[in-house]
Design an enzyme around this catalytic site. Structure first.
Site, PDB file in Angstrom:
ATOM      1  CG  ASN A 217      29.163 -35.051  -3.925  1.00  0.00           C
ATOM      2  OD1 ASN A 217      28.547 -34.842  -2.883  1.00  0.00           O
ATOM      3  ND2 ASN A 217      28.652 -35.732  -4.931  1.00  0.00           N
TER       4      ASN A 217
ATOM      5  CG  MET B 206      32.851 -43.236 -11.186  1.00  0.00           C
ATOM      6  SD  MET B 206      31.758 -43.900  -9.901  1.00  0.00           S
ATOM      7  CE  MET B 206      30.310 -42.865 -10.061  1.00  0.00           C
TER       8      MET B 206
ATOM      9  CG  HIS C 280      26.689 -45.795  -2.555  1.00  0.00           C
ATOM     10  ND1 HIS C 280      27.310 -46.228  -3.723  1.00  0.00           N
ATOM     11  CD2 HIS C 280      25.470 -46.392  -2.531  1.00  0.00           C
ATOM     12  CE1 HIS C 280      26.500 -47.057  -4.353  1.00  0.00           C
ATOM     13  NE2 HIS C 280      25.378 -47.165  -3.656  1.00  0.00           N
TER      14      HIS C 280
HETATM   15  C1  GAR Z   1      27.645 -38.860  -6.802  1.00  0.00           C
HETATM   16  O1  GAR Z   1      26.251 -39.002  -6.882  1.00  0.00           O
HETATM   17  C2  GAR Z   1      28.252 -39.969  -5.976  1.00  0.00           C
HETATM   18  O2  GAR Z   1      27.424 -40.400  -4.938  1.00  0.00           O
HETATM   19  C3  GAR Z   1      28.407 -41.053  -7.004  1.00  0.00           C
HETATM   20  O3  GAR Z   1      28.864 -40.395  -8.153  1.00  0.00           O
HETATM   21  C4  GAR Z   1      28.285 -39.080  -8.180  1.00  0.00           C
HETATM   22  C5  GAR Z   1      29.373 -38.076  -8.485  1.00  0.00           C
HETATM   23  O4  GAR Z   1      28.838 -36.812  -8.710  1.00  0.00           O
HETATM   24  N1  GAR Z   1      29.317 -42.073  -6.585  1.00  0.00           N
HETATM   25  C6  GAR Z   1      29.128 -43.362  -6.802  1.00  0.00           C
HETATM   26  O5  GAR Z   1      28.190 -43.810  -7.415  1.00  0.00           O
HETATM   27  C7  GAR Z   1      30.198 -44.254  -6.230  1.00  0.00           C
HETATM   28  N2  GAR Z   1      29.804 -45.620  -6.317  1.00  0.00           N
HETATM   29  P1  GAR Z   1      29.758 -35.533  -8.740  1.00  0.00           P
HETATM   30  O6  GAR Z   1      30.928 -35.843  -9.690  1.00  0.00           O
HETATM   31  O7  GAR Z   1      28.889 -34.452  -9.279  1.00  0.00           O
HETATM   32  O8  GAR Z   1      30.233 -35.268  -7.345  1.00  0.00           O
END
Ligand code: GAR
Length: 202
Positions: free
Chosen positions: A14, A91, A110
């Site tokens: 992200n 996290m 989320h």
């Molecule tokens: C993403 O899918 C985000 O929505 C999730 O962690 C992932 C991070 O991916 N977040 C949660 O679950 C928060 N509760 P990334 O490190 O590749 O961006």
């Protein structure tokens, strides 16, 4: 000027989508000036460095309490004059001091359609439940778990027989599409909050 800090704990896809959007379209008066992680091994830190964005990490274990950890984050945010905190796979929960100080200036993504499947396993929980439609949510962060006002959502259809990996891929594609838009709307001052309802000015 809207100085943006992106917080990430893991892979940082992200963050990468936000960096790519910034390079291609820009966020109006907004700019990612800082990437922060609680995890020194987060690939998000490498991504930041590659794009010459200041990258910082503090190990929570090195602090006596969560309050002290949050104070260190607070100081870092002040030093960098941060206006908007973008949680991108961060996290750790932020403490009440930071949440109140940056009220309506912290957003999160989320990987489910809130208020369903809150928490850290949104994709798997929705998959195991057997939903036919899931999706992604960008929301303001309040004191609760994934409970703040919803800014944007995008649905993702779960086709019969799809594996969780296939769904994950579609979820991430939806995230990478709507998160940059939410950041752009914020930087353009187009997000209006009335109670817990969000309106995007045209
Ligand atoms: C993403 O899918 C985000 O929505 C999730 O962690 C992932 C991070 O991916 N977040 C949660 O679950 C928060 N509760 P990334 O490190 O590749 O961006």
């Amino acid at each position: 000027m809207t100085n943006i800090a992106v917080f990430a704990s893991g892979y940082g896809s992200n963050l990468q989508a936000l960096i790519d959007y910034q390079k291609k379209h820009g966020f109006g008066n907004g700019k990612i000036v800082l990437v922060f992680s609680n995890n020194a091994d987060s690939f998000a830190l490498e991504r930041a460095k590659k794009h010459e964005i200041d990258a910082k990490t503090f190990n929570p274990q090195s602090y006596g309490s969560r309050k002290e950890y949050d104070n260190a984050i607070d100081f870092m945010l002040e030093q960098n004059r941060i206006d908007l905190i973008v949680l991108a796979g961060y996290m750790l929960l932020l403490g009440p001091t930071l949440i109140n100080k940056y009220k309506n200036r912290i957003i999160n993504i989320h990987p489910a359609l809130l208020p369903s499947f809150k928490g850290t396993r949104g994709i798997k929980d929705a998959f195991d439940y057997g939903v036919k439609v899931t999706g992604v949510t960008v929301h303001f962060v309040d004191e609760g778990l994934d409970s703040g006002p919803i800014i944007l959502q995008e649905a993702v259809i779960v086709e019969q027989g799809q594996t969780i990996e296939e769904i994950e891929e579609n979820i991430h594609a939806a995230e990478h599409k709507i998160y940059p838009l939410a950041v752009k709307y914020f930087c353009e001052g187009r997000i209006l909050l009335k109670g817990r309802k969000v309106f995007i000015k045209k």
